[in-house]
Design a protein around this motif. Sequence first.
Motif, PDB file in Angstrom:
ATOM      1  N   GLU A  36       0.830  -1.206   0.000  1.00  0.00           N
ATOM      2  CA  GLU A  36       0.000   0.000   0.000  1.00  0.00           C
ATOM      3  C   GLU A  36       0.865   1.257   0.000  1.00  0.00           C
ATOM      4  O   GLU A  36       0.569   2.223  -0.704  1.00  0.00           O
ATOM      5  N   ASP A  94       0.812   3.941  -2.993  1.00  0.00           N
ATOM      6  CA  ASP A  94       0.492   5.336  -2.667  1.00  0.00           C
ATOM      7  C   ASP A  94       1.606   6.275  -3.122  1.00  0.00           C
ATOM      8  O   ASP A  94       1.342   7.333  -3.701  1.00  0.00           O
ATOM      9  N   ASN A 136       1.543   6.592  -6.904  1.00  0.00           N
ATOM     10  CA  ASN A 136       0.429   7.433  -7.351  1.00  0.00           C
ATOM     11  C   ASN A 136       0.713   8.915  -7.110  1.00  0.00           C
ATOM     12  O   ASN A 136       0.367   9.760  -7.941  1.00  0.00           O
ATOM     13  N   LYS A 137       1.344   9.240  -5.995  1.00  0.00           N
ATOM     14  CA  LYS A 137       1.689  10.636  -5.719  1.00  0.00           C
ATOM     15  C   LYS A 137       2.684  11.162  -6.749  1.00  0.00           C
ATOM     16  O   LYS A 137       2.545  12.283  -7.242  1.00  0.00           O
TER      17      LYS A 137
END
Length: 71
Positions: A35, A39, A42-43
């Motif tokens: 995760e 994350d 994606n950032k």
Amino acid sequence: MSKFTEVNEKIAEKVVEGYKKIEDGVVSGYKKIEEGAVDGFNKVTDKCVEKLFAKDGESVEEAKKRLSGNK
């Protein structure tokens, strides 16, 4: 049942119990790492789209949609 069989079964239960605890810990640890990596990715992707591909006043989501060809 013989005493030996009973003791053997208790040992087997404890071994399985211990294994399940270890398995749960490893799986939950992996999920947290996964995760975090997703994350972070994606950032970074959102920042790249924002800085490199978004037109003036266009949101990151709008730019992604435009770039993917989905209208």
